[in-house]
Design a protein around this motif. Sequence first.
Motif, PDB file in Angstrom:
ATOM      1  N   GLU A 188       0.821  -1.204   0.000  1.00 34.21           N
ATOM      2  CA  GLU A 188       0.000   0.000   0.000  1.00 34.21           C
ATOM      3  C   GLU A 188       0.860   1.261   0.000  1.00 34.21           C
ATOM      4  OE1 GLU A 188      -3.225   0.113  -0.419  1.00 34.21           O
ATOM      5  OE2 GLU A 188      -3.239  -2.052  -0.605  1.00 34.21           O
ATOM      6  N   ARG A 222       2.193   1.673  -3.481  1.00 32.88           N
ATOM      7  CA  ARG A 222       1.126   2.062  -4.403  1.00 32.88           C
ATOM      8  C   ARG A 222       0.780   3.543  -4.252  1.00 32.88           C
ATOM      9  NH1 ARG A 222      -2.939  -1.493  -3.135  1.00 32.88           N
ATOM     10  NH2 ARG A 222      -2.157  -2.955  -4.707  1.00 32.88           N
ATOM     11  N   ASP A 256       0.889   5.813  -7.488  1.00 32.08           N
ATOM     12  CA  ASP A 256      -0.308   6.503  -7.975  1.00 32.08           C
ATOM     13  C   ASP A 256      -0.067   8.002  -8.121  1.00 32.08           C
ATOM     14  OD1 ASP A 256      -1.623   4.105  -8.028  1.00 32.08           O
ATOM     15  OD2 ASP A 256      -2.757   4.432  -6.179  1.00 32.08           O
TER      16      ASP A 256
END
Length: 312
Positions: A203, A206, A210
């Motif tokens: 996470e 990511r 992103d």
Amino acid sequence: MRLEDLDVFRAVHETGNFQRAALRCGLSQSAVTKVVRKLEDEFGVQLMERGGRSLALTPAGRTLYQRAMELSELTAATRRDMAGEMAALRGAIRLGVVPALLGSVAAPVLADRLPGPHAVQLLVSVKHSAELVRMLEEGKLDLAVCFGVQHLPPDVLRTRVGPQRYRLVVRAGHPFAASIPSLEQLSKSRWLLPTSDVTLRTEVERMFADAGFGALDVRVETDTSATLLIPLLRRSDLITVLPEQAFQPLASEGLAALDVDLHALTGEVTVYHRRKTPSVGLLMALKHRLEAQARSNALTGPHGRHSAKESM
């Protein structure tokens, strides 16, 4: 036909010849050959094509191999179930918990259970979430209180009980401690993170991906809780991610939480158990008590109400 015979048959196919199968099974090559011939005699069909440098399964051999795999999985599941029943019969409950939830969730519940009328022995394992769920799948635990994991085994069930907040943590004198760093600045920093099989690591990466940034500079990778590496954090400019519960006791011990919005990293406290739990009511009673404690913490703990609102 014995299960051991099927294990030998599988070894011959998976290793490609009788000699390697013998080494894998701890038998002589002639003993392995006798097992395969015994199976062929029992079923009245040829199981392997014995020609050339490698062995190939016949259609009947492929059927038997598939059944052998299924029986192997069933045998392993049966052993796991019986291990749980044995622990329950002894009056033992095997609980796994991540370090961050040991004090806030597990300890209050376990302390309440100890003076009770039932003589229950509590076996507690403290590890990270992925390892606890693996132990649960293998029948080494009855319950696990941890965070979300990337891969949920088919024999494991989960109950989500509350939101989980995370903080970016550094030493108190870190250059970012007195400022509000940007994601770009953070992406160029050095990190202390869990191994790549841990959901939190995925996470974090990511979140930066992103936002358009490349791979993080992970200088230290750990397969245990980052709280055990706090002495290293105090002596370096590394950045790590800690659950809110883990950071709060450390806030006055030379550490600081960065003023960064980590809404993208809001996770969940989760209680896991196997589909076939031991046949004892005390286990389910403990499960429900742990869930209630975690939900209570989510509503009344630091930032609890804010987290609950954000996760809706």
